[in-house]
Design an enzyme around this catalytic site. Structure first.
Site, PDB file in Angstrom:
ATOM      1  N   VAL A 112       4.627   1.178   1.019  1.00 40.77           N
ATOM      2  CA  VAL A 112       4.981   0.086   1.913  1.00 40.77           C
ATOM      3  C   VAL A 112       5.156  -1.187   1.098  1.00 40.77           C
ATOM      4  O   VAL A 112       4.251  -1.590   0.351  1.00 40.77           O
ATOM      5  CB  VAL A 112       3.897  -0.112   2.996  1.00 40.77           C
ATOM      6  CG1 VAL A 112       4.264  -1.293   3.893  1.00 40.77           C
ATOM      7  CG2 VAL A 112       3.734   1.154   3.823  1.00 40.77           C
ATOM      8  N   GLY A 166       0.835  -1.190   0.000  1.00 37.96           N
ATOM      9  CA  GLY A 166       0.000   0.000   0.000  1.00 37.96           C
ATOM     10  C   GLY A 166       0.870   1.240   0.000  1.00 37.96           C
ATOM     11  O   GLY A 166       2.097   1.165   0.044  1.00 37.96           O
ATOM     12  N   ASP A 183      -2.744  10.838  14.427  1.00 35.57           N
ATOM     13  CA  ASP A 183      -3.519  10.254  13.328  1.00 35.57           C
ATOM     14  C   ASP A 183      -4.013   8.870  13.749  1.00 35.57           C
ATOM     15  O   ASP A 183      -3.961   7.912  12.985  1.00 35.57           O
ATOM     16  CB  ASP A 183      -2.672  10.158  12.058  1.00 35.57           C
ATOM     17  CG  ASP A 183      -3.537   9.938  10.807  1.00 35.57           C
ATOM     18  OD1 ASP A 183      -4.742  10.246  10.858  1.00 35.57           O
ATOM     19  OD2 ASP A 183      -3.006   9.460   9.795  1.00 35.57           O
ATOM     20  N   LYS A 235       9.252   0.545   4.353  1.00 38.68           N
ATOM     21  CA  LYS A 235       8.576   1.769   3.944  1.00 38.68           C
ATOM     22  C   LYS A 235       9.595   2.675   3.264  1.00 38.68           C
ATOM     23  O   LYS A 235      10.662   2.950   3.808  1.00 38.68           O
ATOM     24  CB  LYS A 235       7.946   2.485   5.137  1.00 38.68           C
ATOM     25  CG  LYS A 235       7.086   3.680   4.740  1.00 38.68           C
ATOM     26  CD  LYS A 235       6.223   4.175   5.886  1.00 38.68           C
ATOM     27  CE  LYS A 235       5.293   5.285   5.433  1.00 38.68           C
ATOM     28  NZ  LYS A 235       4.393   5.751   6.517  1.00 38.68           N
ATOM     29  N   GLY A 281       0.709   5.727   1.167  1.00 41.32           N
ATOM     30  CA  GLY A 281      -0.008   6.846   1.759  1.00 41.32           C
ATOM     31  C   GLY A 281       0.487   8.150   1.181  1.00 41.32           C
ATOM     32  O   GLY A 281       1.049   8.188   0.078  1.00 41.32           O
ATOM     33  N   GLY A 282       0.303   9.217   1.941  1.00 43.82           N
ATOM     34  CA  GLY A 282       0.691  10.528   1.448  1.00 43.82           C
ATOM     35  C   GLY A 282       2.193  10.726   1.387  1.00 43.82           C
ATOM     36  O   GLY A 282       2.684  11.589   0.661  1.00 43.82           O
ATOM     37  N   MET A 283       2.962   9.929   2.148  1.00 40.24           N
ATOM     38  CA  MET A 283       4.394  10.181   2.226  1.00 40.24           C
ATOM     39  C   MET A 283       5.246   9.009   1.744  1.00 40.24           C
ATOM     40  O   MET A 283       6.352   9.215   1.249  1.00 40.24           O
ATOM     41  CB  MET A 283       4.774  10.535   3.672  1.00 40.24           C
ATOM     42  CG  MET A 283       6.172  11.067   3.845  1.00 40.24           C
ATOM     43  SD  MET A 283       6.401  11.966   5.393  1.00 40.24           S
ATOM     44  CE  MET A 283       5.869  10.772   6.601  1.00 40.24           C
ATOM     45  N   GLY A 284       4.759   7.791   1.875  1.00 37.46           N
ATOM     46  CA  GLY A 284       5.597   6.665   1.504  1.00 37.46           C
ATOM     47  C   GLY A 284       4.798   5.493   0.983  1.00 37.46           C
ATOM     48  O   GLY A 284       3.578   5.433   1.114  1.00 37.46           O
TER      49      GLY A 284
END
Length: 352
Positions: free
Chosen positions: A150, A143, A273, A165, A145-148
Site C-alpha cells: 500500500v 504497509g 477477514d 494498492k 500484506g500477503g498480496m499487495g
C-alpha cells in the site's frame, strides 16, 4: 440410445457423483467447484477424473464412489434424475456446488462465470488501462500484506492524497521462465487481487473504503487507488483506551461497522477477514472497513476455497507451536486465526 439423452444422462451422473462425494466427505465443496469449472469447460474428461487429477480424490476412493453411484442409480430404476432427487434433489445440488450450477429447462448447467474461470494474467493485464504518465507521485509505502503493498501517493490531476494498492510480485527474478506451478500461482493471485478491487469498488457505503481507479503500472503490475483515511485502525484506538468510558466511546464506530457488514451481506458479500486492524477510525468520526482481499461472493465460485482449506493445517500448527496468529498470511493461512469464523476453523468453508 439417443445421443442427446445419453449426453444428458452422463451430465447428471457427474452431478450426482459430485453431490455424493461431498455428502460422504470425500471432497470439500471448494474442491468440487474448482473441478466442476474445468469439467464444464471440457466435458470430455469426467468430473471424477478432474477431482483425481487435482489430488482432491484418490483413485481407489473414486472407484468406490463410482460403484456407489452405479448401485444407487440401479436401485432407482436406472433413472439418474430420480436418484438425484433421492439424495436431496435440487437443493442438494445447489449446496454441494455452492450455487455454481443452475437448473434450466434443458437440465443442470454450470454458470457462465464458473466456466470462464479466472482470467489469464496476460489477458487481465491487457484489459486494464496503463497508469497515466505523471499523474501519481509516490510519497512512501504505508504497509504491505500477503498480496499487495500500500502506497501513499499524490494525485496530481485532482491535487489530493490517496492510497494506491499494488499487487506484489514475489516470483523469482533469476529467470524469466516460470514453471507451470509458478504461472498457476501467479494467475490465482492476480485473480484474487482483481476480485478484491472489483468487490470493494462495487460496495458503495459510507463505511466501506471507496475505490477510484483500477489499472496497471508500467511493469504490468495491477493496482487500484482508493480514499486515504486519516486516522488510526480500531485496534490502535482500542489499545489507547485505559478506562471503560474510553472504550464505550468507541461503540459508535462498532455500530457503523455492523451497518457496513449488514449492507455487504445484503449484496451477497462476506468479508472473511474482519478484525480491528481492518477498520479505520478517522480523525473526524469516520468508520471505514478496509482490506476486502478474502471476500466471498455468495452464489459464485469461490476462487479462494482451496487455499483457505489448506491453510487450516498451518493454523493448527501455529497454535500448537506458539506462532503468530494475528496476521493474514497468503499462501499459508488465508485469514486471521484469532478472528476466524468457527465454521472456517472447522474446515466447513462453504458454510461461512
Amino acid at each position: 440410445m439417443n445421443e442427446s439423452i445419453k449426453t444428458s444422462r452422463e451430465h447428471d451422473r457427474n452431478l450426482l457423483f459430485g453431490v455424493l462425494a461431498v455428502q460422504l466427505k470425500q471432497v470439500t465443496a471448494g474442491q468440487l467447484v474448482e473441478a466442476a469449472a474445468l469439467w464444464a469447460a471440457d466435458p470430455a474428461q469426467s468430473l471424477s477424473d478432474r477431482l483425481v487429477s487435482a489430488d482432491a480424490l484418490t483413485e481407489s476412493d473414486r472407484k468406490l464412489l463410482d460403484d456407489f453411484v452405479d448401485r444407487a442409480i440401479a436401485a432407482n430404476d436406472s433413472d439418474v434424475t430420480k436418484t438425484l432427487a433421492a439424495f436431496g434433489g435440487n437443493d442438494e445440488v445447489v449446496n454441494s456446488f455452492q450455487g455454481t450450477v443452475i437448473k434450466t429447462p434443458e437440465g443442470w448447467n454450470v454458470r457462465d462465470e464458473t466456466v470462464a474461470g479466472p482470467p489469464p494474467p496476460d489477458m487481465a493485464s491487457k484489459a486494464l488501462h496503463e497508469e497515466p504518465a505523471g499523474r501519481y507521485h509516490e510519497r512512501g509505502e504505508q504497509g504491505r500484506g500477503g498480496m499487495g503493498r500500500v502506497l501513499l501517493v499524490d494525485d496530481r490531476d485532482l491535487g489530493r492524497e490517496i492510497v494506491m494498492k499494488v499487487l506484489l510480485d514475489e516470483s523469482p527474478k533469476r529467470s524469466a521462465r516460470k514453471t507451470p506451478s509458478d504461472q498457476q500461482q501467479s494467475t490465482s493471485k492476480q485473480s484474487r487481487f482483481l476480485q478484491e478491487a472489483q468487490i470493494t469498488g462495487q460496495l458503495e457505503h459510507p463505511s466501506i473504503v471507496p475505490v477510484y481507479e483500477l489499472g496497471r503500472r508500467k511493469d504490468n503490475a495491477p493496482y487500484y487507488t482508493m480514499k486515504y483515511v486519516r486516522g488510526d485502525t480500531l485496534s490502535k484506538a482500542l489499545r489507547r483506551c485505559s478506562t471503560l468510558s474510553e472504550r464505550l466511546a468507541l461503540l459508535p464506530h462498532y455500530v457503523d461497522l455492523c451497518q457496513a457488514m449488514a449492507y455487504a451481506h445484503s449484496r451477497g458479500v462476506i468479508h472473511r477477514d474482519l478484525k480491528p486492524s481492518n477498520v479505520m477510525v478517522g480523525e473526524y468520526g469516520e468508520t471505514v472497513v478496509i482490506d476486502w482481499g478474502l471476500a466471498k461472493i455468495k452464489g459464485r465460485r469461490d476462487i479462494q476455497a482451496t487455499q483457505l482449506e489448506e491453510g487450516l493445517k498451518t493454523v493448527h500448527l501455529d497454535s500448537n507451536s506458539g506462532g503468530s496468529s494475528d496476521r493474514t498470511k497468503m499462501g499459508e493461512v488465508m485469514g486471521t486465526p484469532v478472528y476466524m469464523p468457527p465454521e472456517q476453523a472447522r474446515g466447513d468453508i462453504e458454510a461461512i
